[in-house]
Design a protein around this motif. Structure first.
Motif, mmCIF file in Angstrom:
data_model
loop_
_atom_site.group_PDB
_atom_site.id
_atom_site.type_symbol
_atom_site.label_atom_id
_atom_site.label_comp_id
_atom_site.label_asym_id
_atom_site.label_seq_id
_atom_site.Cartn_x
_atom_site.Cartn_y
_atom_site.Cartn_z
ATOM 1 N N ARG A 30 0.534 73.780 50.265
ATOM 2 C CA ARG A 30 0.845 72.632 51.265
ATOM 3 C C ARG A 30 0.240 72.797 52.500
ATOM 4 O O ARG A 30 0.116 73.969 53.083
ATOM 5 N N VAL A 31 -0.524 71.795 53.186
ATOM 6 C CA VAL A 31 -1.042 71.908 54.602
ATOM 7 C C VAL A 31 -0.186 71.683 55.600
ATOM 8 O O VAL A 31 0.766 70.992 55.562
ATOM 9 N N ALA A 32 -0.062 73.007 56.485
ATOM 10 C CA ALA A 32 1.110 73.064 57.402
ATOM 11 C C ALA A 32 0.798 71.983 58.488
ATOM 12 O O ALA A 32 -0.304 71.775 58.834
ATOM 13 N N SER A 33 1.682 71.529 59.096
ATOM 14 C CA SER A 33 1.460 70.528 60.356
ATOM 15 C C SER A 33 1.627 71.215 61.591
ATOM 16 O O SER A 33 1.202 70.993 62.794
ATOM 17 N N THR A 34 2.374 72.608 61.558
ATOM 18 C CA THR A 34 2.276 73.578 62.570
ATOM 19 C C THR A 34 2.592 74.865 62.146
ATOM 20 O O THR A 34 3.041 75.244 61.122
ATOM 21 N N TRP A 35 2.242 75.802 63.168
ATOM 22 C CA TRP A 35 2.301 77.129 62.907
ATOM 23 C C TRP A 35 1.986 77.906 64.137
ATOM 24 O O TRP A 35 2.117 77.207 65.339
ATOM 25 N N THR A 83 0.993 70.442 69.723
ATOM 26 C CA THR A 83 0.218 71.777 69.482
ATOM 27 C C THR A 83 -1.154 71.512 69.810
ATOM 28 O O THR A 83 -1.621 70.225 69.761
ATOM 29 N N GLN A 85 -3.404 71.988 67.524
ATOM 30 C CA GLN A 85 -3.859 71.145 66.116
ATOM 31 C C GLN A 85 -3.928 69.703 66.399
ATOM 32 O O GLN A 85 -4.732 68.981 66.347
ATOM 33 N N ASP A 86 -2.646 69.288 66.958
ATOM 34 C CA ASP A 86 -2.410 67.980 67.173
ATOM 35 C C ASP A 86 -3.470 67.290 68.267
ATOM 36 O O ASP A 86 -4.126 66.366 67.946
ATOM 37 N N SER A 142 -10.950 70.624 59.305
ATOM 38 C CA SER A 142 -11.092 70.141 58.093
ATOM 39 C C SER A 142 -12.042 70.900 57.107
ATOM 40 O O SER A 142 -13.167 71.463 58.054
#
Length: 213
Positions: A30-35, A83, A85-86, A142
């Motif tokens: 599953r592709v994580a949205s946050t970490w 984050t 990443q966001d 990506s």
């Protein structure tokens, strides 16, 4: 449908059923949205990435990395998100690829008044900085971004040095005894580094299903 076309279709159907079975046995990660690393503050991120194992032995190269890190984080700070990443995604850097995003950031640096006198210095510093942001799991580009020509080869060495030295050392030990040619072995190491960069984790976290998407 003719007998010939039916015969041609059967291998595709068999391949489809095999793929479906493999996906069921090895579901995609599953592709994580946050970490944790991507949720750190500006100061926390900068402090962590300017200490071992991320610092470089060559003073001049490390100075360029330090400069680039500060500039990339300030550039990303202007974008909304909870984050890094966001902010990375909102900035358009991921969609732009690992060349065009640097030109976007350099335009902002010029407007901000923090650009170097020589554009090439900023271009190189931003590239060095994003490499450690990826290795430090601050951002996860990506696969299309990571497959920009030249990116993965450099990334492999950085992942082996700062993300998972033990894991890559074990892989290299296997490569020494494997009969495959060096090109095949190098390609395998690059693919592993790419998966780690896109999905997070270490070498040992990669399973068959990890690379499906």
């Amino acid at each position: 449908m003719t007998a010939q076309s039916l015969a041609l279709a059967r291998p595709e159907r068999r391949l489809g059923s095999i793929t479906a079975a493999l996906l069921k046995q090895f579901p995609p990660r599953r592709v994580a949205s946050t970490w944790p690393a991507t949720r750190q503050t500006h100061e926390e991120t900068l402090t962590r990435l300017l200490t071992p194992p991320f610092i470089l032995d060559v003073p001049g190269t490390q100075a360029r990395r330090r400069s680039g890190l500060g500039k990339v984080l300030c550039w990303l700070d202007q974008y909304p998100g909870q984050t890094w990443q966001d902010r990375w995604l909102v900035s358009g850097a991921d969609a732009a690829g690992n060349i065009a995003w640097r030109h976007r950031a350099m335009e902002w640096l010029r407007r901000d008044g923090s650009a170097c006198a020589r554009p090439k210095n900023d271009f190189d510093a931003l590239g060095s900085a994003v490499l450690v942001l990826i290795s430090g799991d601050v951002i996860r580009p990506s696969l299309s971004w990571l497959l920009t020509p030249g990116t993965v080869q450099i990334l492999t060495a950085e992942m082996a040095r700062s993300r998972d030295p033990k894991g890559f050392a074990e892989l290299v030990a296997v490569c020494r005894t494997d009969p495959a040619n060096s090109h095949t072995k190098d390609a395998a190491l690059r693919r592993i580094a790419t998966i780690m960069a896109a999905k997070g984790g270490l070498v040992g976290d990669i399973t068959v299903g990890t690379a499906w998407r």
